[in-house]
Design an enzyme around this catalytic site. Sequence first.
Site, PDB file in Angstrom:
ATOM      1  CG  ASP A 216      18.125  38.485  34.382  1.00 34.30           C
ATOM      2  OD1 ASP A 216      16.932  39.273  34.054  1.00 34.30           O
ATOM      3  OD2 ASP A 216      18.117  37.628  35.275  1.00 34.30           O
ATOM      4  CG  LEU A 217      19.687  40.552  28.190  1.00 30.00           C
ATOM      5  CD1 LEU A 217      20.305  41.325  29.340  1.00 30.00           C
ATOM      6  CD2 LEU A 217      20.565  40.355  27.195  1.00 30.00           C
ATOM      7  CG  ASP A 259      21.492  36.998  31.412  1.00 30.68           C
ATOM      8  OD1 ASP A 259      21.983  36.642  32.823  1.00 30.68           O
ATOM      9  OD2 ASP A 259      20.404  37.013  31.251  1.00 30.68           O
TER      10      ASP A 259
END
Length: 327
Positions: A216-217, A259
């Site tokens: 994920d970011l 995300d």
Amino acid sequence: MTDRQQPGFLEAIEQAGLLVEIWEHFPENMFLIRVEGPDFLVEAANPKMTELFGQDCSGKRLHDFLPWSVAEEVVAHYRECLRQDAPLRYEEHATFHDARGQEREGHWLTLLVPVHDPNGTITHLFGVSQNVTELRLARASLERYNRDLEAVVDERTRALNAVNQQLQEANRQLEALASSDTLTGVGNRRHFQAGAEREMERARRHGGALSLLMFDLDGFKSINDQDGHAAGDAVLRKVAASVQTTLRANDLFARYGGDEFVLLLPDTPLAAARQMGERLRTQVQEDAGVALSLGGAGFEAADTQLEMLVQRADAEVLAAKRARKAK
């Protein structure tokens, strides 16, 4: 017997009552043509033929009561019968005016038979001509009907094919919508799960390597909070596009939610998958300007469900996030 003693044609058939009956009452045209050098004269015509032309044609050349072009076509058949010296069957179409000026038109199927004298010379042509106009018209009508029917069938077939193509395209679009993430264009969670389960079954059956990466970011919530969701969506699209440039044909890539992204790598041991993950981290940082927290899991014989791999990879993602925060 001298020429004078030889009976004429009508006299000859009058001596045979059966022939007279046939000649007088035959429902089709019967005629006898006398060959006179290059010319042809009607020596006798039965009542049916006299009725057709509305006049007695006996003693007349064909050109005397038929249009010139029609007479020339008929004479050409007569000459062909002479040339072959054998019975000749042909069909002809003619338009002419009878003695009353009434236009007559039709189709006739004619049989010509050469008649020889004792020396073997053809002196006459005996003919029977059957009126096949109604049959011809019926055939032409049937052919028109068949052509019209074929045209209708072709038109409806083309329309049906067009509809089928539209349906197929609509189905492809629906399938794409059902299997793709609308924001990034990569696979969605449902599509990924279906493909991953197939790959797990293949790995289970053949003993091949299979690895899953999840990432994920970092700081994505801050992007949304500070720059707005449109900016966050743009970052997600950049990340997805960046990852896709490095994928192999049989890799499965999807947005798993928010995300989070997942990547399934068939025929890839976990160590090789981790190396690929590091390359992805660098690539995404350059292309999208965002860091990734990444985790991985290798397929094991005890993994009966995809969620088991996802949980192990997700645990590594969380561990990576904690490690970043601790620094």
